[in-house]
Design a protein around this motif. Sequence first.
Motif, PDB file in Angstrom:
ATOM      1  N   LYS A 185       0.834  -1.204   0.000  1.00  0.00           N
ATOM      2  CA  LYS A 185       0.000   0.000   0.000  1.00  0.00           C
ATOM      3  C   LYS A 185       0.868   1.253   0.000  1.00  0.00           C
ATOM      4  N   MET A 186       1.924   1.241   0.812  1.00  0.00           N
ATOM      5  CA  MET A 186       2.827   2.383   0.897  1.00  0.00           C
ATOM      6  C   MET A 186       3.517   2.634  -0.447  1.00  0.00           C
ATOM      7  N   PHE A 187       3.988   1.574  -1.085  1.00  0.00           N
ATOM      8  CA  PHE A 187       4.665   1.719  -2.376  1.00  0.00           C
ATOM      9  C   PHE A 187       3.704   2.205  -3.460  1.00  0.00           C
ATOM     10  N   ILE A 188       2.465   1.753  -3.406  1.00  0.00           N
ATOM     11  CA  ILE A 188       1.458   2.238  -4.363  1.00  0.00           C
ATOM     12  C   ILE A 188       1.268   3.743  -4.181  1.00  0.00           C
ATOM     13  N   ASP A 189       1.133   4.175  -2.932  1.00  0.00           N
ATOM     14  CA  ASP A 189       0.954   5.599  -2.659  1.00  0.00           C
ATOM     15  C   ASP A 189       2.170   6.403  -3.118  1.00  0.00           C
ATOM     16  N   LEU A 190       3.352   5.923  -2.801  1.00  0.00           N
ATOM     17  CA  LEU A 190       4.570   6.623  -3.222  1.00  0.00           C
ATOM     18  C   LEU A 190       4.698   6.651  -4.743  1.00  0.00           C
ATOM     19  N   GLY A 191       4.242   5.607  -5.389  1.00  0.00           N
ATOM     20  CA  GLY A 191       4.250   5.582  -6.855  1.00  0.00           C
ATOM     21  C   GLY A 191       3.257   6.568  -7.447  1.00  0.00           C
ATOM     22  N   GLU A 192       2.082   6.644  -6.833  1.00  0.00           N
ATOM     23  CA  GLU A 192       1.056   7.580  -7.306  1.00  0.00           C
ATOM     24  C   GLU A 192       1.494   9.034  -7.142  1.00  0.00           C
ATOM     25  N   HIS A 193       2.341   9.303  -6.167  1.00  0.00           N
ATOM     26  CA  HIS A 193       2.784  10.666  -5.879  1.00  0.00           C
ATOM     27  C   HIS A 193       4.280  10.854  -6.153  1.00  0.00           C
ATOM     28  N   TYR A 194       4.824  10.021  -7.015  1.00  0.00           N
ATOM     29  CA  TYR A 194       6.264  10.016  -7.297  1.00  0.00           C
ATOM     30  C   TYR A 194       6.776  11.377  -7.755  1.00  0.00           C
ATOM     31  N   GLU A 195       6.025  12.051  -8.583  1.00  0.00           N
ATOM     32  CA  GLU A 195       6.463  13.334  -9.137  1.00  0.00           C
ATOM     33  C   GLU A 195       6.457  14.459  -8.097  1.00  0.00           C
ATOM     34  N   LYS A 196       5.815  14.244  -6.968  1.00  0.00           N
ATOM     35  CA  LYS A 196       5.721  15.290  -5.941  1.00  0.00           C
ATOM     36  C   LYS A 196       6.920  15.307  -5.001  1.00  0.00           C
ATOM     37  N   GLY A 197       7.828  14.360  -5.145  1.00  0.00           N
ATOM     38  CA  GLY A 197       9.014  14.324  -4.281  1.00  0.00           C
ATOM     39  C   GLY A 197       8.764  13.537  -3.009  1.00  0.00           C
ATOM     40  N   PHE A 198       9.303  14.043  -1.913  1.00  0.00           N
ATOM     41  CA  PHE A 198       9.198  13.345  -0.638  1.00  0.00           C
ATOM     42  C   PHE A 198       7.784  13.484  -0.063  1.00  0.00           C
ATOM     43  N   ILE A 199       7.256  12.362   0.412  1.00  0.00           N
ATOM     44  CA  ILE A 199       5.898  12.288   0.941  1.00  0.00           C
ATOM     45  C   ILE A 199       5.979  11.876   2.410  1.00  0.00           C
ATOM     46  N   SER A 200       5.252  12.569   3.266  1.00  0.00           N
ATOM     47  CA  SER A 200       5.290  12.238   4.693  1.00  0.00           C
ATOM     48  C   SER A 200       4.506  10.962   4.977  1.00  0.00           C
ATOM     49  N   LEU A 201       4.930  10.267   6.027  1.00  0.00           N
ATOM     50  CA  LEU A 201       4.224   9.054   6.435  1.00  0.00           C
ATOM     51  C   LEU A 201       2.824   9.382   6.934  1.00  0.00           C
ATOM     52  N   VAL A 202       2.646  10.576   7.476  1.00  0.00           N
ATOM     53  CA  VAL A 202       1.311  11.007   7.925  1.00  0.00           C
ATOM     54  C   VAL A 202       0.358  11.024   6.735  1.00  0.00           C
ATOM     55  N   ASP A 203       0.815  11.572   5.604  1.00  0.00           N
ATOM     56  CA  ASP A 203      -0.026  11.626   4.409  1.00  0.00           C
ATOM     57  C   ASP A 203      -0.346  10.231   3.882  1.00  0.00           C
ATOM     58  N   ILE A 204       0.667   9.379   3.841  1.00  0.00           N
ATOM     59  CA  ILE A 204       0.458   8.007   3.360  1.00  0.00           C
ATOM     60  C   ILE A 204      -0.517   7.281   4.277  1.00  0.00           C
ATOM     61  N   ALA A 205      -0.290   7.380   5.585  1.00  0.00           N
ATOM     62  CA  ALA A 205      -1.151   6.705   6.565  1.00  0.00           C
ATOM     63  C   ALA A 205      -2.602   7.160   6.423  1.00  0.00           C
ATOM     64  N   SER A 206      -2.792   8.437   6.200  1.00  0.00           N
ATOM     65  CA  SER A 206      -4.137   8.986   6.053  1.00  0.00           C
ATOM     66  C   SER A 206      -4.816   8.472   4.787  1.00  0.00           C
ATOM     67  N   ARG A 207      -4.103   8.536   3.679  1.00  0.00           N
ATOM     68  CA  ARG A 207      -4.697   8.117   2.391  1.00  0.00           C
ATOM     69  C   ARG A 207      -4.953   6.613   2.324  1.00  0.00           C
TER      70      ARG A 207
END
Length: 109
Positions: free
Chosen positions: A12-34
Amino acid sequence: MKLSSKSLTAIKMFIDLGEHYEKGFISLVDIASRKEVSKKFLEQIVIPYKKAGLLMGSRGNQGGYRLSKAPHLITLKEIIEVSENSLFEKQNEGNLIKDILKELDQKID
């Protein structure tokens, strides 16, 4: 094959990071929420992925995590193997079975 909670959450985390790859670094708070997962659990999960070279981390206000390479270059097998070790790792199997499982593992690659 039955996957652990750690593997499923990592996917799930990798899917989220892949979906937001172009945005750079993503916080774990954002991933956990989504992805509706625990931030504390994500904090434990990211460490082996950083060591494996699949994630990069950054500290500070704009910090977070990002994939170390483009999403299409990361395989599901790579993600699972970090949390499950090897898909076909068996500790007490005979040599013939180990050889068969190793060959099967290579074919999956």
